[in-house]
Design a protein around this motif. Structure first.
Motif, PDB file in Angstrom:
ATOM      1  N   GLY A  55       0.811  -1.214   0.000  1.00 54.72           N
ATOM      2  CA  GLY A  55       0.000   0.000   0.000  1.00 54.72           C
ATOM      3  C   GLY A  55       0.839   1.256   0.000  1.00 54.72           C
ATOM      4  N   TYR A  56       1.916   1.264   0.771  1.00 57.22           N
ATOM      5  CA  TYR A  56       2.786   2.437   0.827  1.00 57.22           C
ATOM      6  C   TYR A  56       3.442   2.716  -0.528  1.00 57.22           C
ATOM      7  N   ILE A  57       3.961   1.664  -1.161  1.00 57.15           N
ATOM      8  CA  ILE A  57       4.632   1.860  -2.450  1.00 57.15           C
ATOM      9  C   ILE A  57       3.637   2.338  -3.510  1.00 57.15           C
ATOM     10  N   LEU A  58       2.444   1.747  -3.534  1.00 58.15           N
ATOM     11  CA  LEU A  58       1.426   2.184  -4.498  1.00 58.15           C
ATOM     12  C   LEU A  58       1.001   3.626  -4.229  1.00 58.15           C
ATOM     13  N   ALA A  59       0.932   4.015  -2.956  1.00 54.57           N
ATOM     14  CA  ALA A  59       0.611   5.400  -2.623  1.00 54.57           C
ATOM     15  C   ALA A  59       1.672   6.332  -3.182  1.00 54.57           C
ATOM     16  N   GLY A  60       2.932   5.955  -3.033  1.00 57.91           N
ATOM     17  CA  GLY A  60       4.012   6.777  -3.570  1.00 57.91           C
ATOM     18  C   GLY A  60       3.945   6.912  -5.073  1.00 57.91           C
ATOM     19  N   PHE A 301       8.697   4.170   2.520  1.00 56.59           N
ATOM     20  CA  PHE A 301       8.142   3.358   1.447  1.00 56.59           C
ATOM     21  C   PHE A 301       7.330   4.198   0.452  1.00 56.59           C
ATOM     22  N   VAL A 302       6.580   5.185   0.964  1.00 56.29           N
ATOM     23  CA  VAL A 302       5.858   6.081   0.063  1.00 56.29           C
ATOM     24  C   VAL A 302       6.842   6.866  -0.793  1.00 56.29           C
ATOM     25  N   SER A 303       7.921   7.324  -0.186  1.00 56.42           N
ATOM     26  CA  SER A 303       8.933   8.084  -0.924  1.00 56.42           C
ATOM     27  C   SER A 303       9.586   7.235  -2.003  1.00 56.42           C
ATOM     28  N   ILE A 304       9.854   5.978  -1.682  1.00 55.30           N
ATOM     29  CA  ILE A 304      10.433   5.074  -2.678  1.00 55.30           C
ATOM     30  C   ILE A 304       9.482   4.924  -3.863  1.00 55.30           C
ATOM     31  N   GLY A 305       8.191   4.744  -3.567  1.00 57.17           N
ATOM     32  CA  GLY A 305       7.215   4.645  -4.645  1.00 57.17           C
ATOM     33  C   GLY A 305       7.156   5.909  -5.483  1.00 57.17           C
ATOM     34  N   ALA A 306       7.259   7.071  -4.829  1.00 59.97           N
ATOM     35  CA  ALA A 306       7.194   8.346  -5.555  1.00 59.97           C
ATOM     36  C   ALA A 306       8.401   8.549  -6.454  1.00 59.97           C
ATOM     37  N   LEU A 307       9.539   7.962  -6.093  1.00 61.09           N
ATOM     38  CA  LEU A 307      10.758   8.127  -6.888  1.00 61.09           C
ATOM     39  C   LEU A 307      10.850   7.156  -8.054  1.00 61.09           C
TER      40      LEU A 307
END
Length: 425
Positions: A55-60, A301-307
């Motif tokens: 969920g965190y990665i998808l949010a990012g 994890f959100v930041s990783i997804g955003a990058l």
């Protein structure tokens, strides 16, 4: 963000997308977006009974600058800062779980298995990645990232399945302890090599390893004599604010020193956690920092997804699948092979092999982010590893549950395992 998308965003949401009064506006907006979208996505994954990291990665990915029609994040540098803070807090809290007595007690078998499967998987994945056309350092960082088991994801799955106290689970955790320390140490060496222009010469390698060994050894040897006493003095005041500030000062201080000598901030943060674990106030410190861990883990994890640049993902689906199968096969065969030769029963060997091979997660992403920070890897590696993390995290519960069913079918119950386990012990 293209001109059309930017125009649409400014027209519909002028108060959000129009130029602000300064950098503070961007930081507040970006932080708000990260936490709100993360909360929504984590609620969805909770309902779907999937691990939070997905969920965190998808949010990012949803809020990132590479996702159309327009980015919800104003300043990409804010994302990098948040990710760095997340790495420090995540690895610091991981370190608090590993006092030196625990590190010494993992046993010879755990050490041998961790060394063999980490280095073996690293080199196997490295050569496969080279064959697939990745650059030298891309292949090295991918090899290291895919050699690491996600302790967080695996432990949560074992707890949900009621298997956390099984012999294979205890053995798995011992191997994971050594594996995490090896990964952080190897990451520091790779970053030093990358910072030196990628010259893989014996002298350069020896100097890099020497720097890592000196820093880790110095912190553990000298730091363990002084810092636990300082932490305990702060703890005796019963002022939790003072204790929290002291341990955070230690975490960020060692991270700063590690970064200053060319190592990963993760190395300094992990060692700070180990020093805190040596104090008598370790239990209180862990309770105080758990909320910070959860918050900054979400941010990381959100930041990783955003990058992640998801536009390049279609070209890397096949390489990702090949690397996942390579990593799984290498780790499974090495772990089960060594444990079988060490006279462990086949049930324990198989279940430990499945557990160690299943999930990639937090530390794998830290490794790739570390390579990105020193400019050693291509921009495509982070989204590629993101795909690997999502896929393996999703499959991990099914793989570990499959291992449990093999145990039930082959042994007929725990009682049949006792003689073999006692012999192995």
């Amino acid at each position: 963000m293209n001109h059309t998308a930017a125009t649409i965003g400014t027209t519909i949401f002028p108060q959000f997308f129009a130029p602000g009064n300064g950098p503070t506006d961007f930081i507040v907006q970006d932080f708000a977006v990260v936490m709100i979208v993360a909360a929504v996505m984590i609620a969805i994954t909770y309902k779907l009974k999937q691990p939070m990291v997905i969920g965190y990665i998808l949010a990012g990915i949803l809020i990132g600058p590479y996702t159309p029609p327009f980015s919800l994040v104003r300043d990409a540098s804010t994302i990098n800062v948040l990710a760095e803070l997340g790495i420090i807090m995540l690895l610091f809290v991981v370190g608090t779980e590993f006092p030196m007595a625990k590190l010494r007690s993992v046993g010879r078998v755990s050490f041998v298995v961790a060394m063999a499967e980490t280095l073996g998987t690293l080199f196997i994945v490295f050569f496969i990645a080279q064959y697939l056309g990745f650059t030298f350092f891309d292949s090295l960082f991918l090899g290291l990232a895919l050699s690491i088991t996600s302790t967080v994801v695996t432990v949560r799955i074992l707890e949900e399945l009621g298997m956390i106290k099984d012999k294979s689970s205890i053995l798995l955790l011992g191997i994971s302890v050594v594996e995490d320390i090896l990964a952080i140490s190897i990451l520091a060496v790779l970053q030093s090599l990358a910072a030196n222009g990628g010259q893989v010469e014996p002298l350069t390698l020896a100097v890099s390893i020497g720097i890592v060994a000196a820093f880790i050894g110095g912190v553990l040897f000298l730091g363990s004599r002084f810092f636990p006493k300082i932490i305990d003095r702060a703890g005796k005041t019963n002022d939790y604010a003072l204790l929290l500030i002291v341990i955070l000062g230690l975490a960020f201080g060692l991270s700063f020193i590690a970064n200053g000598i060319g190592l990963s901030v993760a190395t300094g943060a992990f060692l700070a956690g180990v020093l805190v674990a040596e104090s008598n106030s370790a239990a209180v410190a862990r309770i105080l920092t758990l909320p910070l861990r959860d918050m900054f883990a979400a941010i990381f994890f959100v930041s990783i997804g955003a990058l992640m640049d998801i536009r390049v993902l279609p070209d890397y689906i096949l390489p990702a699948a090949i690397l996942i199968f390579t990593s799984f096969g290498a780790k499974f065969l090495i772990v089960t092979g060594i444990l079988t030769r060490a006279k462990y029963d086949s049930v324990t060997a198989l279940r430990t092999g499945f557990g160690m091979s299943a999930a990639k997660g937090e530390l794998s992403l830290v490794v790739v982010k570390g390579g990105q920070d020193v400019g050693a890897i291509s921009p495509t590696i982070l989204p590629l590893l993101g795909v690997v993390t999502i896929v393996t995290t999703f499959l991990a519960p099914y793989i570990i549950r499959f291992g449990s069913r093999i145990r039930m079918q082959s042994s007929g119950g725990d009682d049949d395992n006792k003689p073999a386990e006692e012999k192995a012990g």
